[in-house]
Design an enzyme around this catalytic site. Structure first.
Site, PDB file in Angstrom:
ATOM      1  N   CYS A 259       0.825  -1.188  -0.005  1.00  0.00           N
ATOM      2  CA  CYS A 259       0.034  -0.020   0.105  1.00  0.00           C
ATOM      3  C   CYS A 259       0.671   1.257  -0.024  1.00  0.00           C
ATOM      4  CB  CYS A 259      -0.844  -0.241   1.409  1.00  0.00           C
ATOM      5  SG  CYS A 259      -0.062  -0.310   2.916  1.00  0.00           S
ATOM      6  N   TYR A 260       1.871   1.294   0.888  1.00  0.00           N
ATOM      7  CA  TYR A 260       2.472   2.673   0.844  1.00  0.00           C
ATOM      8  C   TYR A 260       3.528   2.789  -0.423  1.00  0.00           C
ATOM      9  CZ  TYR A 260       2.130   3.616   5.960  1.00  0.00           C
ATOM     10  OH  TYR A 260       1.505   4.014   7.259  1.00  0.00           O
TER      11      TYR A 260
END
Lengths: 375, 375, 375, 375
Positions: free
Chosen positions: C153-154
């Site tokens: 996600c990051y």
């Protein structure tokens, strides 16, 4: 079909834009806004960038070019547009309170401070709660253009919740006790204009009641119960309605206390009841749960929760569902019905689209079939 | 004075640590925790770094070295420590439910699943709601060591709210209608242990009821009302209690519906009431507001709100206040009393410290005089 | 087409269920979960009641019956299923970190503590960031079954943000300064299992960094930048990545600081710059904004913000968009790129569905065209 | 002592009221407000009911009757009051930006759009950051009345964080790299006036940057660093400052990236660093942590976090602490310092009270010793 929205720049209007832009039967939108005339909807709501675009024109242009018109204007300004739509013989779905009281002008005036400018419109307008008035809406819409008074956000859940109780005799019509509705709403119900009540630092991480014993949705709820009572041939219930503001953006949860009629009451195991609920209460509760499930089995947007699952606003977020649970109180005398809706969808724009689907004979789930979010 | 806390590592225990560490009469704290024995309180709660420090020892060491002992243990484990303190002739203030039902073991067992191990302790323990039992607490504490059963968080506000209504005859003792209590609480009431219900993604931005018609605070509230009823010589009211979880950390707001007795009822201007509240309702409401203000004028921690100001949990955050508002419903038949407290303070640790102040003859505001926050 | 999800009961898995259940090309889902085998997805996630239903079977049954398989299992357990799918010659889209490092086992092991059990799979797996690898994905998928390592996600936002800066020479390849990525995420990224970090009372109304200088997404980001650098023929940038937890459910906002190359730098009007930004900075910023808009003009899910509009996580909620803004810092030396995504959608399930669309030649927006919410 | 507050009705003013009302040395408050003249502070802030009461008079009355005056007025209106206090020879503590730039009128004007009306005041005013200017404040205050320019909320944490790095040579004075400050603030920093940015539905459950590369606190931070640099005899660092709005009421967390000087850098185990941090980085980090702990050992309100404990805004809520952690980035080249403060306390009112304590020779913790909350 071309759908028009008058007052598209407020929250309800923008939510309508979002729903209708994704509606399979709608090929084009015409949007108007007084405050933002000449602007574009995606500049006011950048979430729409790349997905929806629309110029904000005059209300008259909306009416002239649409096949159906929605109005998300404030109270007491939309009647002329309703009249114009009836002239053009196109359906008019109004999200304000103006057409929610049928021809009971006394009540409307007392709470909203205005009178009907077009009284005859109110004789024929229909209160747009499908679970209550679907048949009437279909019938009249097949013959002529109608004005739909879309329900208020708070009254929607309680009306759906209480309807079976009145019609099936669960409610004790002989009781002097009012039906009590204790509700909690998120902040989007307050609209787009900044105000102290919705200033983050003032309402975050906090809960408080407001307009206790004097909220304008009170008479609307009582009016709906009267309609149900009349149909069933019982007296009209008294209503107490208390709203609370809760630090969430969307959602309304309503906890409704309905005195049970003799045949449905359960004798408590102690008086006052200080011991855990008896088996008898569990069984009667299950019976009522079956009654509700059966009553609403054909409703596309009413979900009766399984036993021990309570409605929660996050489970209906962005969906048109009204979730319902039923319990009997520990003393065996009161039916506790709890409902959860998304105030912007089933409480406003979603319900309006559902009404449009009914008016035009579309499957009622058209454009409203988004699967509810996890969170 | 040396204060001891058994079970200092949970939320209620840590809140006690914070309050007592800042209490002028307390020179030292002795803390124990089973889970963290050998650890330090400031390692579990880094907010304490540089301000409070304490090693976590055994419960026995707490009892041996303290002048007063608080227990923030879970239910059904604290009795032996209560007994040991009575042996040592030192006061014992218990935050669990163990001593909240006096000698009504049947009710306690039915809800908490355990029996009294030391029945005689419960004959003499006192329910620690100062607004109800101050006189009794002072009287007995002047003669001997007492066990205080600190009230539950949810029952506190409603008990304070309903007391004047019962004692002053506002409540209709002839009504078959239960007193309905609809409450909303923040998450800290759930304690320190992570669980699905309080997992941020599950409960943030959402509201839901839980333990409908079966919450353990229900009998405690009913029990309190019975005590008040007995004192007044009226029958015991039935109680309906519905808790909801709201996305805030602290606070409990309770909306209480009390059927009004004949002399206090107002005839509505329409039936069902669909018009805004009448002047008569406003005047009667003002009368009740004056009655409440007078009833609680000497209470250091009860604030009756001015007209049109409703309690809000953020205004009592971190304070020991219980804020109260009164309204008459639109039909003129029901008294709506609303209370707000901080569940960790007036609902737990603050009330415990208030009880300690009473036991030792300190000014009741000692250590509890922090001015409530803006937000 | 039949889509299978292994590990459907976690948050990412359930989000996949929601997206695929509404995907026009998917006629059926087969779901597995170890923890809930034999249960139903709608019992774990009651939001699905009435909308989605599915029994949870064994992973082997998912593989046997599907045309494409998604795995939302934890790290280091999915390889055997990937191998089995390659055996069956069906595409396997993995949401864990297992296939994100291509064949760089050293880095994967160092951070995830496991080794590759099927090393040859990693030689051919493709990092599933469409904006970077679309061509490669299409090419290989046309010939054989592929394993897609769905990005973390990051890393997603920063990778999309920095790509143009590296490829178009905005980044100063001679600088000793790392590219700094300061991110803030909502809580759903932590998954379904309750833990102290995501206990409401611990993280609500508060912000804090975590895993400073040691988060596992750090090497993934650096690895992506190396890939871009290699393509462009420049050295690999150093990366600093700092995550923060913010009290919101969804969303990641990343603020990225990229040292500007000589041709793009602006001389500040004072040194250090203490006066407001100069016209020259505004003009250069506009140039970079046009460069980014052009670079991503064909990307269906990248939105470059207009001037003075900044990304905000609420505007990409429930959508697959990555919103981007560009600014030059006040000293004229650093490009500040800011991205916002929904961590569950573009940061996980949505990106996985986008990859499936690419693999099967569907329009990339299929099943991902929900119009972003107002709030 | 009598304390006066001009502009008591805004958030900062009201927070001052709360702190000073509980201050042992303050026997009385005189409050003024233009907007609410003639009103009472407890009517604007009902949290004060029963605890604090005060009539709102004219600013002139505040000055005439007080021993020390605080001004919480907006920018560019307070100078005349400062002048009047200097006339009366009483200290004036200003919470606006007017006195934060010493005599650098160019910078103040460029950002705040106004000029100094009383230039000579600015020659003698002192920037009220105790950690930086305590000695100077004490010295001058012992001889004459002073004007204190209370620091801005955002600059406070970073200034405290960077001071040791500059003074002890951790910062690479030869680097062309700016010191980067990435901050996140709660909503109370925006003040009491409702606005779209802080409308609950617009900012709840969401995170976004604002005023990127153009926030007014940028030059104030750079100015502070210049002061430190001058004292140390090194060049002034360049500053990049990026604020973000986070959905919390109070708190500012700042993540600061400081290029390390040669003697403090660590050679990474790989370049770019893709493996977990080395032992060498851990040891150097511990060294820096000891340096910071020693540097601030006598500061009553600076807490250096233990290893692996990061600052979190909830742990400094309602307290005057500035919590700090230090890390070295994975490439070994950058010092990452993270600070957390309560924007209303150490970022405004608490710092002002701390300055008052210094001015009058009170123990600095007087009135500021509230133990930080659990949550």
């Amino acid at each position: 079909m071309i759908a028009g929205i008058i007052g598209a720049s407020g929250y309800a209007g923008a939510e309508l834009v979002r729903l209708l832009a994704g509606h399979p039967e709608i090929e084009k939108l015409i949007l108007s806004s007084v405050s933002f005339k000449g602007g574009r909807i995606e500049d006011i709501y950048p979430n729409f960038l790349g997905a929806v675009t629309g110029e904000l024109v005059k209300a008259e242009d909306v009416i002239a070019g649409s096949d159906v018109v929605f109005s998300a204007l404030p109270h007491a300004v939309g009647e002329p547009y309703a009249a114009a739509c009836m002239e053009r013989k196109i359906h008019f779905i109004d999200l304000s309170a103006d057409f929610r009281f049928d021809d009971d002008e006394e009540v409307y005036s007392a709470w909203y401070g205005k009178t009907y400018k077009f009284p005859e419109l109110h004789k024929k307008s229909i209160y747009g709660l499908p679970e209550l008035n679907r048949k009437k809406i279909k019938e009249i819409a097949s013959k002529e253009a109608v004005v739909i008074g879309n329900p208020g956000c708070y009254p929607t859940g309680p009306s759906i919740a209480v309807f079976p109780a009145i019609e099936k005799g669960l409610w004790d019509k002989n009781s002097s006790q009012p039906i009590i509705i204790d509700s909690a709403s998120g902040t989007s119900g307050g609209g787009r204009e900044p105000s102290r009540s919705f200033h983050y630092s003032e309402c975050a991480d906090s809960c408080a009641p407001y307009k206790v014993a004097c909220h304008r949705h009170s008479p609307e709820i009582a009016h709906n119960f009267s309609v149900m009572a009349k149909r069933t041939g019982v007296p009209s219930p008294q209503v107490i309605f208390t709203p609370h503001l809760v630090p969430m953006i969307r959602g309304i949860i309503s906890t409704i206390y309905i005195p049970l009629s003799g045949e449905w009451r359960v004798t408590p195991n102690k008086n006052p009841a200080v011991l855990p609920p008896s088996k008898e209460i569990e069984e009667k509760t299950a019976e009522i749960q079956r009654l509700y499930t059966d009553f609403y089995k054909d409703e596309p947007f009413v979900r009766i929760m399984p036993a021990n699952v309570y409605p929660s606003t996050n489970r209906v977020r962005h969906s048109n569902y009204c979730d319902i649970s039923v319990n009997i109180d520990i003393n065996g005398s009161t039916l506790i019905v709890i409902t959860a809706i998304d105030n912007m969808i089933k409480g406003a724009a979603g319900q309006a689209v559902q009404n449009m689907n009914i008016l035009f004979g579309f499957d009622e789930k058209t454009g409203l079939s988004a699967i509810p979010m996890l969170f």
